[in-house]
Design a protein around this motif. Structure first.
Motif, PDB file in Angstrom:
ATOM      1  N   SER A 192       4.620  -0.724   6.167  1.00 32.58           N
ATOM      2  CA  SER A 192       3.382  -0.409   5.448  1.00 32.58           C
ATOM      3  C   SER A 192       3.199   1.093   5.274  1.00 32.58           C
ATOM      4  O   SER A 192       2.706   1.552   4.254  1.00 32.58           O
ATOM      5  CB  SER A 192       2.172  -0.994   6.175  1.00 32.58           C
ATOM      6  OG  SER A 192       2.203  -2.399   6.122  1.00 32.58           O
ATOM      7  N   ARG A 193       3.618   1.874   6.270  1.00 32.43           N
ATOM      8  CA  ARG A 193       3.459   3.335   6.181  1.00 32.43           C
ATOM      9  C   ARG A 193       4.207   3.869   4.964  1.00 32.43           C
ATOM     10  O   ARG A 193       3.661   4.648   4.179  1.00 32.43           O
ATOM     11  CB  ARG A 193       3.981   4.002   7.450  1.00 32.43           C
ATOM     12  CG  ARG A 193       3.926   5.518   7.384  1.00 32.43           C
ATOM     13  CD  ARG A 193       4.551   6.149   8.592  1.00 32.43           C
ATOM     14  NE  ARG A 193       3.828   5.721   9.767  1.00 32.43           N
ATOM     15  CZ  ARG A 193       3.443   6.513  10.750  1.00 32.43           C
ATOM     16  NH1 ARG A 193       3.753   7.781  10.712  1.00 32.43           N
ATOM     17  NH2 ARG A 193       2.783   6.060  11.770  1.00 32.43           N
ATOM     18  N   ASP A 194       5.455   3.459   4.775  1.00 37.35           N
ATOM     19  CA  ASP A 194       6.256   3.947   3.647  1.00 37.35           C
ATOM     20  C   ASP A 194       5.683   3.473   2.312  1.00 37.35           C
ATOM     21  O   ASP A 194       5.609   4.227   1.346  1.00 37.35           O
ATOM     22  CB  ASP A 194       7.711   3.486   3.779  1.00 37.35           C
ATOM     23  CG  ASP A 194       8.382   4.045   5.021  1.00 37.35           C
ATOM     24  OD1 ASP A 194       7.956   5.121   5.504  1.00 37.35           O
ATOM     25  OD2 ASP A 194       9.329   3.402   5.511  1.00 37.35           O
ATOM     26  N   LEU A 195       5.268   2.190   2.266  1.00 37.74           N
ATOM     27  CA  LEU A 195       4.722   1.646   1.026  1.00 37.74           C
ATOM     28  C   LEU A 195       3.410   2.331   0.653  1.00 37.74           C
ATOM     29  O   LEU A 195       3.178   2.650  -0.514  1.00 37.74           O
ATOM     30  CB  LEU A 195       4.523   0.138   1.157  1.00 37.74           C
ATOM     31  CG  LEU A 195       5.801  -0.688   1.296  1.00 37.74           C
ATOM     32  CD1 LEU A 195       5.472  -2.115   1.712  1.00 37.74           C
ATOM     33  CD2 LEU A 195       6.585  -0.674  -0.005  1.00 37.74           C
ATOM     34  N   LEU A 196       2.573   2.579   1.639  1.00 33.52           N
ATOM     35  CA  LEU A 196       1.308   3.257   1.368  1.00 33.52           C
ATOM     36  C   LEU A 196       1.540   4.698   0.919  1.00 33.52           C
ATOM     37  O   LEU A 196       0.839   5.199   0.026  1.00 33.52           O
ATOM     38  CB  LEU A 196       0.406   3.225   2.600  1.00 33.52           C
ATOM     39  CG  LEU A 196      -0.202   1.866   2.919  1.00 33.52           C
ATOM     40  CD1 LEU A 196      -0.868   1.901   4.289  1.00 33.52           C
ATOM     41  CD2 LEU A 196      -1.184   1.431   1.858  1.00 33.52           C
ATOM     42  N   ALA A 197       2.499   5.360   1.528  1.00 33.16           N
ATOM     43  CA  ALA A 197       2.813   6.734   1.114  1.00 33.16           C
ATOM     44  C   ALA A 197       3.272   6.753  -0.341  1.00 33.16           C
ATOM     45  O   ALA A 197       2.882   7.637  -1.115  1.00 33.16           O
ATOM     46  CB  ALA A 197       3.875   7.334   2.029  1.00 33.16           C
TER      47      ALA A 197
END
Length: 181
Positions: free
Chosen positions: A69-74
């Motif tokens: 989720s961190r990468d997708l949100l970034a």
């Protein structure tokens, strides 16, 4: 788990051992019984349960998310000017599978035959009912950038249009939004 009568959408995130990572399962369940739909409660940033009070202060920022989720949100934040992510996107971050599908849906909508000035008007009509001011602002900005004037934006907020064809499309969108089945 005990569910009250009505329609439910249930998700379960499963973390199996192995290289495939997280798996999200989902089901729509209709629970029989006397069902009396109620309007959604007023949007609030504070929830209370017994003696416990939780207050949401700001939105989810990519650095606060974990895992995929961190990468997708970034990625989503960078595509939208690096600003705050809306509540809908923040909620989707709880399920990476749902969050992965969101950009795919956005790309598919971008390939739709519906003129983007019309789709933005539909979004401007629906967003106040969804309760996401950040999303509404984004769609108003997009409509302005596409040349929709202030009067067209104001009418879209009311679910109307000076053009009868657009008014019909917006009315259909509201009908689908209000009664999706």
């Amino acid at each position: 788990m005990t569910l009250t009568p009505g329609d439910w959408r249930i998700f379960a995130d499963i973390h199996p051992a192995g290289p495939d990572g997280t798996l999200t399962l989902g089901i729509d369940a209709a629970v029989a019984g006397s069902y009396d739909p109620q309007p959604l409660p007023e949007d609030t940033r504070t929830a209370r349960l017994g003696e416990c009070t939780v207050t949401l202060d700001g939105g989810l920022v990519p650095g606060a998310a974990v895992g995929v989720s961190r990468d997708l949100l970034a990625e989503l934040a960078s595509r939208h000017g690096g600003g705050r992510l809306g509540d809908m996107v923040s909620t989707m971050a709880h399920s990476p599978a749902v969050l992965v599908g969101y950009p795919q849906l956005s790309r598919a909508m971008g390939r739709a035959k519906l003129d983007r000035r019309i789709s933005e008007r539909i979004s401007i009509t629906v967003q106040p009912r969804q309760g996401c001011g950040l999303c509404l602002d984004a769609h108003v900005g997009a409509a302005r950038a596409l040349g929709v004037d202030g009067g067209g934006i104001d009418r879209a907020r009311e679910g109307a249009s000076a053009d009868p064809a657009i008014a019909g499309i917006v009315a259909l969108a509201l009908q689908v939004y209000g009664e999706p089945t």
